[in-house]
Every structure is written in C-alpha cells, then in structure tokens.
Write an enzyme that holds these catalytic residues in place. Structure first.
Site, PDB file in Angstrom:
ATOM      1  N   HIS A  67      -2.983   7.500   2.635  1.00 50.11           N
ATOM      2  CA  HIS A  67      -3.446   6.217   2.092  1.00 50.11           C
ATOM      3  C   HIS A  67      -4.833   5.935   2.667  1.00 50.11           C
ATOM      4  CE1 HIS A  67      -3.853   2.134   0.991  1.00 50.11           C
ATOM      5  NE2 HIS A  67      -3.612   1.643   2.185  1.00 50.11           N
TER       6      HIS A  67
ATOM      7  N   CYS B 214       0.816  -1.224   0.000  1.00 56.59           N
ATOM      8  CA  CYS B 214       0.000   0.000   0.000  1.00 56.59           C
ATOM      9  C   CYS B 214       0.847   1.271   0.000  1.00 56.59           C
ATOM     10  CB  CYS B 214      -0.936   0.007   1.201  1.00 56.59           C
ATOM     11  SG  CYS B 214      -2.132  -1.324   1.126  1.00 56.59           S
TER      12      CYS B 214
ATOM     13  N   ASN C 181     -10.022   0.432   0.225  1.00 55.93           N
ATOM     14  CA  ASN C 181      -8.557   0.455   0.199  1.00 55.93           C
ATOM     15  C   ASN C 181      -8.084  -0.109  -1.146  1.00 55.93           C
ATOM     16  OD1 ASN C 181      -5.834  -0.003   0.513  1.00 55.93           O
ATOM     17  ND2 ASN C 181      -6.005  -1.010   2.511  1.00 55.93           N
TER      18      ASN C 181
HETATM   19  O1  UT7 Z   1      -3.591  -0.810   3.699  1.00 52.14           O
HETATM   20  C1  UT7 Z   1      -2.725  -1.609   4.420  1.00 52.14           C
HETATM   21  C2  UT7 Z   1      -2.884  -1.416   5.842  1.00 52.14           C
HETATM   22  N1  UT7 Z   1      -4.132  -1.960   6.299  1.00 52.14           N
HETATM   23  C3  UT7 Z   1      -4.760  -1.345   7.239  1.00 52.14           C
HETATM   24  O2  UT7 Z   1      -4.344  -0.287   7.630  1.00 52.14           O
HETATM   25  C4  UT7 Z   1      -5.935  -2.010   7.873  1.00 52.14           C
HETATM   26  C5  UT7 Z   1      -5.799  -1.882   9.347  1.00 52.14           C
HETATM   27  N2  UT7 Z   1      -6.830  -2.517  10.127  1.00 52.14           N
HETATM   28  C6  UT7 Z   1      -8.125  -2.085  10.159  1.00 52.14           C
HETATM   29  O3  UT7 Z   1      -8.513  -1.236   9.411  1.00 52.14           O
HETATM   30  C7  UT7 Z   1      -9.042  -2.687  11.211  1.00 52.14           C
HETATM   31  O4  UT7 Z   1      -8.266  -3.400  12.124  1.00 52.14           O
HETATM   32  C8  UT7 Z   1     -10.133  -3.589  10.618  1.00 52.14           C
HETATM   33  C9  UT7 Z   1     -11.179  -2.755   9.905  1.00 52.14           C
HETATM   34  C10 UT7 Z   1      -9.534  -4.599   9.687  1.00 52.14           C
HETATM   35  C11 UT7 Z   1     -10.846  -4.336  11.749  1.00 52.14           C
HETATM   36  O5  UT7 Z   1     -11.380  -3.422  12.693  1.00 52.14           O
HETATM   37  P1  UT7 Z   1     -11.117  -3.636  14.261  1.00 52.14           P
HETATM   38  O6  UT7 Z   1     -11.846  -2.580  14.964  1.00 52.14           O
HETATM   39  O7  UT7 Z   1      -9.620  -3.705  14.455  1.00 52.14           O
HETATM   40  O8  UT7 Z   1     -11.819  -5.015  14.528  1.00 52.14           O
HETATM   41  P2  UT7 Z   1     -11.175  -6.410  15.009  1.00 52.14           P
HETATM   42  O9  UT7 Z   1     -10.298  -6.995  13.987  1.00 52.14           O
HETATM   43  O10 UT7 Z   1     -10.620  -6.222  16.393  1.00 52.14           O
HETATM   44  O11 UT7 Z   1     -12.466  -7.316  15.120  1.00 52.14           O
HETATM   45  C12 UT7 Z   1     -13.544  -7.004  16.030  1.00 52.14           C
HETATM   46  C13 UT7 Z   1     -14.675  -7.970  15.771  1.00 52.14           C
HETATM   47  C14 UT7 Z   1     -14.247  -9.429  15.730  1.00 52.14           C
HETATM   48  O12 UT7 Z   1     -15.241 -10.206  16.366  1.00 52.14           O
HETATM   49  P3  UT7 Z   1     -15.054 -10.692  17.885  1.00 52.14           P
HETATM   50  O13 UT7 Z   1     -13.789 -11.521  17.892  1.00 52.14           O
HETATM   51  O14 UT7 Z   1     -14.928  -9.445  18.712  1.00 52.14           O
HETATM   52  O15 UT7 Z   1     -16.294 -11.464  18.159  1.00 52.14           O
HETATM   53  C15 UT7 Z   1     -14.265  -9.751  14.259  1.00 52.14           C
HETATM   54  O16 UT7 Z   1     -14.475 -11.110  13.989  1.00 52.14           O
HETATM   55  O17 UT7 Z   1     -15.298  -7.697  14.513  1.00 52.14           O
HETATM   56  C16 UT7 Z   1     -15.421  -8.915  13.773  1.00 52.14           C
HETATM   57  N3  UT7 Z   1     -15.379  -8.617  12.346  1.00 52.14           N
HETATM   58  C17 UT7 Z   1     -16.487  -8.340  11.644  1.00 52.14           C
HETATM   59  N4  UT7 Z   1     -17.794  -8.246  11.982  1.00 52.14           N
HETATM   60  C18 UT7 Z   1     -18.667  -7.907  11.019  1.00 52.14           C
HETATM   61  C19 UT7 Z   1     -14.295  -8.573  11.527  1.00 52.14           C
HETATM   62  N5  UT7 Z   1     -14.693  -8.250  10.287  1.00 52.14           N
HETATM   63  C20 UT7 Z   1     -16.037  -8.089  10.321  1.00 52.14           C
HETATM   64  C21 UT7 Z   1     -17.018  -7.763   9.365  1.00 52.14           C
HETATM   65  N6  UT7 Z   1     -18.314  -7.684   9.758  1.00 52.14           N
HETATM   66  N7  UT7 Z   1     -16.689  -7.493   8.062  1.00 52.14           N
END
Ligand code: UT7
Length: 329
Positions: free
Chosen positions: A250, A116, A280
């Site tokens: 980004h 990215c 993204n």
């Molecule tokens: O471009 C390269 C760099 N990439 C990035 O910068 C991406 C960086 N990361 C992020 O943007 C975020 O971490 C995400 C958007 C990917 C995830 O958000 P988060 O607030 O960090 O959520 P998390 O990964 O801690 O997950 C929280 C919960 C989990 O469920 P439990 O374990 O709490 O029950 C996930 O399974 O959200 C769940 N989850 C979803 N729920 C509904 C993960 N994806 C989804 C989804 N819909 N699409």
C-alpha cells in the site's frame, strides 16, 4: 471434480486529471516540498474534477479491467467496490452505480469498508466466492475520491492523499500455479480513533467534518504490523522473499514501505513504488501500483506478487498472487 482456484485475470487503473504538486500546496498551507518529500516521498497526487464522482473513477478502471480480461460486462457475475469515500453515505452503494454505468444489471453489487486495506479484503471475498463455486468472474474495484473528505486547511492530512481507481477481474482457474495463492486479512477496532472519516450522525456544526488522522501513531503501528504480517504469509506458504517477483505495498508513505522492505531484504527492483506520483489513494493504491508495472510491460503472466496494506479501523492484510493476466502487447 477438479479443484477450482481464484486467479487475477486482469488489472487496470484510472488516474484523474488534476495533478497537484507539493509546490501547489506551498501556496495555501504552511508546508514545503522539502517536508512532504522527506517525510512521505510524495511529489504529486491527482484529484478528480468536481464533476467526477467515485463511481466514475470506478467505472473507468472497471471498464478497462473487463476489456483486459477479454470479457464483456455480461460475463461478470458480481461487482464489489472498496472505498472510504463512497458516492452516497450508505446507499446506493458505489458498486451499484458503477455496475449500472458498466452495463452490468441484475447481478450482485455491493461495497465493502476496509479503508486502505480494501483491495486485500476484496481479493479475499472474491477468492471465497470463486473457490466455493458461487461465481466464475468477479469485478473488484478500489475507487477513491479521498479529496471529498479532506480538510484542505489541515497540512497533516491533505498533502498525503490522492484520488484514483484500480480494478481487477478475478476468475476461476484449475491451475493452482496461476492462482491467488493466499490472502490474509485482519482488523482491530481498538485503534479506530487514530484514523477516521466523519460520523454518520455528525451534526452540521461538528468540527470533525473531514478525515482525521494521528499520523505518527498510525505510522508506528503500520510498520510493526505489516512487517509481521508479510513475514507470516511468506512463512505460511514456504515462500522466500527472493521468490517474489514484485512486492506491491500500500502506497501511504515511502518510509513505511522502505522499513518493511528492508526487514524482508527485498532488493529495490522488487519493490513497486508509486507513492511519489499518486500519494495515498487508499483502496485504489495497490491495484494502481500493480497496473503501473503492467503498463510498463514489467509484469508478466506467472509473476508472483506479494501485496500488503494497512489502514483505518485498523485493518490490514497481505496476499500472495500469481498474475494470470495476458502480457501487454
Ligand atoms: O493509509 C493509511 C495509513 N496511513 C498511514 O500509514 C500514514 C502514516 N503516517 C505518516 O505517514 C506520517 O506519520 C506523516 C507523514 C503523516 C507525518 O510524518 P511524521 O514524521 O510522523 O511527522 P509528525 O506527525 O510527527 O509531525 C512532525 C512535525 C509536527 O510539527 P511539530 O509538532 O514537531 O512542530 C507537525 O505539525 O511536522 C509538522 N507537520 C508538517 N510540517 C510541514 C505535519 N504536517 C506537515 C506538513 N508540512 N504538511
């Protein structure tokens, strides 16, 4: 002999035709518009058609960038593409294919792998070529068919990304106040296993055929690293946040952008946001975002842009760039 500086002579983008909304994902995944909007800011993203390859997205953006620079393909001395979703595994490079489609032959063409952060890496490479007087006009392109490496059963990744192409012509100038003032790039392979695409030698029954990401850990590192990187480049060049016309980060996650933006005290009208529309798009995201303000007639010749990016590798980088393109009529 006069000093030569590299400058951003034009900007362009290509958005593929298939618009996919969060509601579309609700039909096939355990997810919701509410979760995606709240956690990422994303509402829609665009995917290429099955017939379109990464080089087609690169070609469309590249063609427009050359036109907007008032040049012809013959004037381009080198074509460099950044992508994490190349058309072929290693060869021919997407740059070779796109250059050929653009009518640019017998000139250097190669890809770089900066995930990215690819567009910031491209700016650095192009700046070095120009300022060492190796070339006069370089076409740089971030092009991604990320959908080709997404697992559409993994709700943690597939809702985040989109396809697209963004391109720019970087040309020589003698006017430093019109130039790419500074570019900083860096990497740390220690974090390679937090965000990656399949291995080259993956076996056909390997479970990891798709992009994998430990999102939460990437998120924390991205905010910390970008905030420091952006502060450093501003300080190093004695530029205050209020001197920057547009902050173009980004476009991975609205929360990352806002966290960095707030730390730097940018006002909302300085921060360019396209993540809601395009998701993204990896190496294409920064040029697509710059083109968005260009197409809206907001970006003018002489405006100072601050760019930043973070991605797999980990890689990251930032740049201070005076826009040296023609104003859109
Ligand atoms: O471009 C390269 C760099 N990439 C990035 O910068 C991406 C960086 N990361 C992020 O943007 C975020 O971490 C995400 C958007 C990917 C995830 O958000 P988060 O607030 O960090 O959520 P998390 O990964 O801690 O997950 C929280 C919960 C989990 O469920 P439990 O374990 O709490 O029950 C996930 O399974 O959200 C769940 N989850 C979803 N729920 C509904 C993960 N994806 C989804 C989804 N819909 N699409």
């Amino acid at each position: 002999m006069k000093d030569i500086f590299a400058s951003l002579k034009s900007i362009a983008s290509y958005i593929p035709p298939r618009c996919v909304s969060n509601a579309d994902f609700e039909k096939t995944l355990d997810t919701s518009d509410e979760w995606i909007s709240k956690r990422t800011g994303i509402k829609t993203r665009y995917f290429a058609t099955p017939e379109q390859n990464t080089s087609d997205l690169a070609y469309e953006a590249g063609k427009l960038a050359i036109e907007r620079a008032k040049l012809s393909p013959n004037d381009i001395d080198a074509v460099i593409v950044a992508t994490l979703s190349p058309e072929y595994l290693t060869m021919p490079s997407t740059a070779c294919i796109a250059a050929y489609k653009l009518g640019i032959q017998n000139k250097p063409a190669f890809d770089i792998s900066g995930a990215c952060s690819g567009f910031i890496y491209l700016l650095n490479v192009a700046k070095s070529f120009i300022e060492s007087r190796t070339y006069d006009n370089i076409l740089i392109i971030g092009a991604e068919k990320v959908s080709s490496v997404l697992d559409f059963e993994d709700r943690g990744t597939c809702v985040l990304f989109g396809d697209g192409g963004g391109a720019a012509v970087v040309s020589a100038t003698t006017d430093r106040s019109q130039s790419i003032l500074d570019v900083h790039i860096a990497a740390n392979g220690k974090y390679g296993d937090l965000l990656y695409t399949p291995r080259f030698n993956a076996t056909s029954n390997s479970p990891k055929q798709y992009l994998q990401m430990k999102g939460n850990e990437v998120f924390k590192q991205a905010v910390k690293t970008l905030a420091q990187d952006v502060k450093d480049i501003l300080e190093h060049n004695a530029i205050r946040p209020q001197d920057v016309k547009f902050f173009v980060p980004h476009q991975a996650n609205l929360r990352i952008i806002n966290a960095v933006g707030e730390m730097l005290d940018f006002s909302p009208d300085q921060i360019v946001l396209t993540v809601q529309k395009y998701g993204n798009t990896s190496a294409a995201s920064i040029p697509m975002a710059i083109d968005e303000i260009y197409k809206q007639g907001k970006l003018k010749n002489g405006d100072l842009l601050l760019l930043d990016a973070f991605g797999g590798g980990f890689t990251w980088g930032s740049a201070l760039v005076y826009f040296n393109g023609e104003n859109l009529q």
